[in-house]
Design an enzyme around this catalytic site. Structure first.
Site, PDB file in Angstrom:
ATOM      1  N   HIS A  12       0.754  -1.265  -0.037  1.00  0.00           N
ATOM      2  CA  HIS A  12      -0.002   0.013   0.097  1.00  0.00           C
ATOM      3  C   HIS A  12       0.959   1.247   0.022  1.00  0.00           C
ATOM      4  O   HIS A  12       0.504   2.288   0.819  1.00  0.00           O
ATOM      5  CB  HIS A  12      -1.012  -0.095   0.955  1.00  0.00           C
ATOM      6  CG  HIS A  12      -0.473  -0.106   2.614  1.00  0.00           C
ATOM      7  ND1 HIS A  12      -1.084  -0.944   3.476  1.00  0.00           N
ATOM      8  CD2 HIS A  12       0.699   0.422   2.944  1.00  0.00           C
ATOM      9  CE1 HIS A  12      -0.365  -0.883   4.705  1.00  0.00           C
ATOM     10  NE2 HIS A  12       0.703   0.033   4.406  1.00  0.00           N
ATOM     11  N   HIS A  59      -1.174   4.657   9.684  1.00  0.00           N
ATOM     12  CA  HIS A  59       0.311   5.212   9.918  1.00  0.00           C
ATOM     13  C   HIS A  59      -0.006   6.231  10.821  1.00  0.00           C
ATOM     14  O   HIS A  59       0.543   7.638  10.167  1.00  0.00           O
ATOM     15  CB  HIS A  59       0.911   5.395   8.550  1.00  0.00           C
ATOM     16  CG  HIS A  59       0.884   4.195   7.593  1.00  0.00           C
ATOM     17  ND1 HIS A  59      -0.157   3.800   6.879  1.00  0.00           N
ATOM     18  CD2 HIS A  59       1.833   3.305   7.359  1.00  0.00           C
ATOM     19  CE1 HIS A  59      -0.016   2.570   6.399  1.00  0.00           C
ATOM     20  NE2 HIS A  59       1.082   2.407   6.516  1.00  0.00           N
ATOM     21  N   HIS A 193      10.719  -3.422   2.948  1.00  0.00           N
ATOM     22  CA  HIS A 193      11.217  -1.937   2.908  1.00  0.00           C
ATOM     23  C   HIS A 193      11.666  -1.325   4.222  1.00  0.00           C
ATOM     24  O   HIS A 193      11.297  -1.936   5.346  1.00  0.00           O
ATOM     25  CB  HIS A 193      10.213  -1.099   2.366  1.00  0.00           C
ATOM     26  CG  HIS A 193       8.867  -0.953   3.047  1.00  0.00           C
ATOM     27  ND1 HIS A 193       8.091  -1.897   3.365  1.00  0.00           N
ATOM     28  CD2 HIS A 193       8.120   0.218   3.573  1.00  0.00           C
ATOM     29  CE1 HIS A 193       7.092  -1.396   4.267  1.00  0.00           C
ATOM     30  NE2 HIS A 193       7.224  -0.258   4.277  1.00  0.00           N
ATOM     31  N   GLU A 240       5.200  -4.922   8.486  1.00  0.00           N
ATOM     32  CA  GLU A 240       3.815  -5.082   8.025  1.00  0.00           C
ATOM     33  C   GLU A 240       3.304  -6.146   7.518  1.00  0.00           C
ATOM     34  O   GLU A 240       2.273  -6.471   7.438  1.00  0.00           O
ATOM     35  CB  GLU A 240       3.710  -4.033   7.039  1.00  0.00           C
ATOM     36  CG  GLU A 240       3.770  -2.483   7.422  1.00  0.00           C
ATOM     37  CD  GLU A 240       3.544  -1.445   6.202  1.00  0.00           C
ATOM     38  OE1 GLU A 240       3.227  -0.241   6.658  1.00  0.00           O
ATOM     39  OE2 GLU A 240       3.606  -2.073   4.967  1.00  0.00           O
TER      40      GLU A 240
HETATM   41 FE   LIG Z   1       2.250   0.671   5.558  1.00  0.00          FE
END
Ligand SMILES: [Fe+2]
Lengths: 279, 131
Positions: A12, A59, A193, A240
């Site tokens: 996302h 977030h 990431h 995540e």
């Molecule tokens: Fe995220």
């Protein structure tokens, strides 16, 4: 009765929302990513789910540091796209399915998952970017969404196997809802990431590939990947990916992999995407 | 006494755990407040008065006012919060990463287009010692 027909895993990355919103989906940088979802848009137009159960993380948008629920289930009639510091995304309001949400909330707690109930919640790119990738830019999202927000910001996120077990409990809840509803479950976030500090930019494609193989074919094994492995191998924000296991838990033990797409990079991140069907 | 943690040996990484979260609470709440336009306007009008609403440490205050991105993380900040302060300054996630890695935007972006930072040589602090 309601039933789970399919599962979608999808990164996302906020930059993909920006690219879509600014009409920048065909250049050399973003073009290959959006092309990877051409198949998915056709697939979901045929699949036509009645409801999407969407697992994502907030977030620090709806939840700042004051309140950090590990699992928060949306039970509202609708969810407004939030301002994340650049103005709200120009995307449709996300409509909820309150009766299904209420049923799942009750079923989960009685099944010993003590979730937080959200009767008001703004939603950020974690929820809206996967909708954009799957549906493009419609005037209204084609079906209601039941959101589940998972804490993956403050360590520790829930364990992969806890997410997997929660997915199984969500499946029981959906299966016991009396209306005829075809449900598609989304697990979002990832892939490898790291956004922060000097190691930012970390990508581990081999690990991502192994992660997807385990998720699809050996979820009982893959759900036991421990947190230190996510942090070290997939980057501090790669953790995540535990959210993909909520989706996987809601699917059958055996699934058919209909589509897989993987691309580096989108901004700081490896983009991963799977479509699974129950068989 | 500082407890040792299994992720302490990962290089160039600050894991935002409960200790960091407790330490960074007011810094993070300051950063996240800038998500909303009226607060961005108030901060712009008078940065020092605005930030003083948040009882953070002098070090944190200095790091926030001087845009010391890695220092903020070390002092309890979290990237999703500090990214809101960055957004206030017109800096997106990729530009922020260019700053935190010290690479600058152009070479950071090129590294990403070339496949990102390899995991090899970047798993353990010990691997960074010879650099
Ligand atoms: Fe995220």
């Amino acid at each position: 009765m309601a039933y789970v027909s399919s599962g979608v895993a999808c990164s996302h990355v906020p930059a993909l929302g920006v690219a879509s919103d600014s009409g920048n989906t065909t250049d050399d940088y973003y073009g290959p990513i959006f092309q990877g979802f051409d198949f998915s848009k056709e697939w979901i137009a045929k699949e036509k789910p009645d409801v999407i159960f969407l697992v994502y993380n907030d977030h620090c948008t709806a939840f700042d540091a004051r309140v950090i629920p590990t699992f928060a289930l949306g039970c509202a009639a609708e969810y407004q796209p939030a301002d994340e510091g650049w103005g709200p995304r120009p995307v449709p309001v996300v409509k909820g399915h309150q009766r299904l949400s209420a049923h799942i909330a009750q079923s989960l707690v009685l099944d010993e998952f003590d979730i937080t109930i959200m009767n008001e919640m703004e939603v950020d790119h974690g929820l809206t970017v996967p909708l954009t990738m799957m549906f493009g830019q419609p005037d209204a999202w084609p079906c209601p969404v039941v959101p589940l927000a998972v804490n993956v910001v403050q360590y520790p996120a829930p364990l992969g196997r806890r997410c997997y077990a929660l997915g199984q409990s969500i499946r029981k809840a959906i299966d016991s809802f009396p209306d005829d509803l075809k449900v598609c479950v989304f697990g979002t976030g990832g892939m490898s990431h790291q956004l922060q500090h000097q190691r930012a930019g970390l990508i581990n494609s081999e690990w991502d590939d192994r992660f997807m193989n385990l998720l699809v074919n050996e979820p009982d094994k893959g759900c036991n990947i421990d947190h230190i492995e996510y942090l070290r191998e997939a980057g501090s924000e790669g953790i995540e990916l535990v959210m993909w296991y909520v989706m996987r838990g809601a699917m059958n033990k055996k699934v058919e992999e209909i589509h897989r797409f993987y691309h580096v990079p989108a901004s700081n991140t490896a983009v991963g995407h799977l479509i699974l069907e129950n068989r | 006494m500082t407890e040792s943690k299994p992720y302490d040996d990962i290089p160039g990484t600050v894991v935002f755990d409960s200790d960091q979260a407790a330490r960074g609470y007011h810094l993070n709440q300051f950063c996240i407040s800038l998500r909303l336009q009226p607060n961005r306007d108030a901060f712009k009008a008078d940065p020092e008065t605005y930030i003083d609403q948040y009882p953070m440490s002098a070090e944190q205050r200095e790091a926030a006012l001087n845009q010391q991105w890695n220092r903020m993380l070390e002092l309890g900040g979290n990237i999703y919060y500090t990214a809101k302060l960055a957004a206030y300054h017109g800096i997106n996630f990729q530009e922020l990463a260019g700053l935190m890695t010290g690479m600058g935007s152009t070479s950071y972006r090129k590294m990403m287009v070339d496949g990102g930072r390899s995991i090899d040589g970047n798993r353990y602090k010990s691997e960074w010692q010879d650099k």
